[in-house]
Scaffold this active site. Structure first.
Site, PDB file in Angstrom:
ATOM      1  N   HIS A  39       0.835  -1.202   0.000  1.00 10.89           N
ATOM      2  CA  HIS A  39       0.000   0.000   0.000  1.00 10.89           C
ATOM      3  C   HIS A  39       0.870   1.251   0.000  1.00 10.89           C
ATOM      4  CE1 HIS A  39      -3.349   2.673   0.724  1.00 10.89           C
ATOM      5  NE2 HIS A  39      -4.155   1.644   0.564  1.00 10.89           N
ATOM      6  N   HIS A  40       0.449   2.237  -0.804  1.00  9.70           N
ATOM      7  CA  HIS A  40       1.224   3.468  -0.920  1.00  9.70           C
ATOM      8  C   HIS A  40       1.219   4.267   0.385  1.00  9.70           C
ATOM      9  CE1 HIS A  40       3.574   6.296  -3.043  1.00  9.70           C
ATOM     10  NE2 HIS A  40       3.028   6.151  -4.226  1.00  9.70           N
ATOM     11  N   ALA A  41       0.284   3.979   1.279  1.00  3.99           N
ATOM     12  CA  ALA A  41       0.302   4.640   2.587  1.00  3.99           C
ATOM     13  C   ALA A  41       1.514   4.214   3.397  1.00  3.99           C
ATOM     14  CB  ALA A  41      -0.979   4.315   3.361  1.00  3.99           C
TER      15      ALA A  41
END
Length: 505
Positions: A151-153
């Site tokens: 996830h880019h988070a």
């Protein structure tokens, strides 16, 4: 923000990290990853998925993004926090089997089907897909693929590279990792503790933004002056004065002025994206790219943009021949991520901003197009300092999950991306990678093609990463906006060959 109780610590996500959570919808998954092709050593037995689970388990102590999960704030009032977690490797490492003898086309199609599947937010935000059934290599060695989701988070491009360094080895024999993992305790702070830490963090962030206002005002003024100066001159007139030979055209590009501010032309890519994805890959020989870089006295990133520019022009001309929307009369504009990281910073978070570069796709003459792009790239680099000053990595988030989540869903339902003027047409990202072969669980990695994000209004993402002797390209597109992304991938290879011939003429 750090919230502590005894020996348990939770860190609230920064504003930039959490944006990728708040913007996520079924139409816009916010994970990144890559499609890797591996070759297993002769005599290796057993399933690669089982070997990979054992390998990942041994590397968890040095891979923090793989052993933490989200903790929502009370009533989802603000950004969530990370807490330690033990991943269930039977779920996080999953196996798929293609028909025997499958090749690249089947792999790309499978990634196109897997990429829209959202990650489970109750678990650590990653998943590895082992893909069996591939045809063996020329020497009959067994091949297996791996499609990764992160996830880019949790990571940006550079943080993902740092994670890969923790998992991968430089020899077939995995190195020993002597770091002991801290046991993850299933304990969460109570609502009063969470709210108290949240309010304290909000006040700190407000104070930080107030302190940054003077510097941001100066940066905005500088960007405005540079942008107006670029728009005031006629770029085409300046470019016509450039000489035709490639070396002289490259030198003259530094004298041209191309402002990157302004609106982009509307294209089929400036559409609301659907839950479908089309994925394609291409490997470009790094040796040829370096020869072109030397011939044009350009950076490798400039050469990548030149290849993308010519390939996009080819795709639009072919689309026009088929009765679809053709090449815009104005230059396409690329949204280009730039890293804000200090040297040596491998923190598992996001530290990047976005800038714009005009690609010169409206110019048929290759010398003019290359010079135009060189000038646009130079203008972008002049603004990098201002962009880094303007871009906050953290900011107050009270109410932001509700606000951004609601706004994103509304924008998708109303197809807002097709109603507002576009500022860019495509995302082009260049992530530096290793120049030598790497191994995972004893298997040699042959290729490393990124698989990134498309969003409403930007339905095409081209991400490249250097690996060993190749520049590996991953092209991710909305399946409705650009189902024939393989055509663009093939055009990139053709454009590199054309540029080499032109530069050597």
């Amino acid at each position: 923000m750090h919230l502590r109780s005894g020996k348990v610590a939770m860190k609230q996500l920064s504003g930039l990290d959490a944006v990728f959570l708040h913007l996520e919808t079924p139409q816009m998954p916010m994970h990144v990853g890559a499609l890797h092709l591996f070759e297993r050593a002769p005599g290796t037995r057993g399933r690669f998925a089982a070997a990979l689970r054992r390998h990942v388990a041994s590397r968890l102590p040095i891979a923090p993004p793989l052993r933490r999960r989200l903790v929502p704030m009370p009533l989802n009032l603000a950004n969530p926090a990370w807490e330690p977690a033990v991943p269930d490797l039977a779920w996080h490492v999953v196996e798929h089997r293609l028909p025997a003898g499958s090749g690249l086309a089947e792999l790309e199609a499978l990634v196109g089907r897997l990429h829209p599947v959202l990650l489970d937010r109750e678990r650590p935000l990653w998943r590895f897909h082992v893909i069996e059934g591939l045809a063996p290599g020329p020497d009959r060695r067994r091949r297996v693929a791996l499609y990764t989701q992160l996830h880019h988070a949790a990571v940006d491009g550079q943080a993902a590279v740092a994670l890969a360094q923790a998992l991968l080895d430089t020899t077939p024999e995995p190195r020993d990792v002597a770091v002991a993992a801290r046991p993850a305790r299933r304990f969460r702070l109570g609502t009063p503790q969470l709210l108290g830490g949240l309010l304290s963090n909000e006040l700190r962030q407000v104070g930080g933004l107030i302190k940054a206002v003077p510097g941001s005002a100066v940066a905005l003024g500088q960007m405005a002056r540079q942008g107006l100066g670029g728009l005031a001159g006629s770029a085409v007139q300046r470019l016509r004065a450039l000489l035709r030979p490639p070396a002289e055209a490259a030198a003259g590009a530094s004298r041209a002025v191309v402002g990157n501010l302004g609106l982009a032309p509307r294209t089929p890519f400036n559409a609301s994206v659907t839950e479908t994805r089309a994925f394609a890959t291409v490997g470009l020989p790094l040796r040829e790219l370096k020869l072109l870089r030397k011939a044009l006295d350009a950076s490798l990133n400039d050469v990548v943009m030149m290849v993308c520019s010519g390939a996009l022009r080819h795709w639009f001309l072919q689309a026009a021949a088929q009765g679809r929307p053709g090449l815009p009369r104005r230059s396409l504009v690329a949204a280009v991520p730039v890293s804000l990281r200090a040297a040596g910073d491998a923190t598992a978070n996001n530290q990047a901003a976005m800038t714009l570069v005009k690609l010169g796709t409206h110019l048929a003459d290759r010398a003019e197009r290359v010079a135009y792009l060189r000038a646009a790239s130079a203008s972008m680099k002049q603004n990098l300092g201002s962009i880094k000053t303007l871009m906050p990595l953290d900011f107050p988030s009270l109410g932001l999950p509700w606000l951004l989540g609601t706004a994103t869903r509304l924008a998708g339902r109303t197809r807002l991306a097709e109603r507002i003027p576009p500022v860019a047409n495509v995302v082009i990202s260049n992530v530096p990678g290793p120049g030598f072969p790497l191994y995972l669980a004893g298997a040699r990695m042959l290729s490393n093609h990124p698989a990134s994000i498309v969003v409403h209004g930007l339905a095409l993402n081209i991400t490249v990463q250097t690996y060993d002797q190749s520049l590996d390209v991953g092209l991710m597109a909305c399946g409705r906006a650009m189902p024939d992304v393989q055509v663009l991938a093939a055009a990139m290879r053709e454009e590199l060959e054309a540029l080499l011939q032109w530069a050597s003429a």
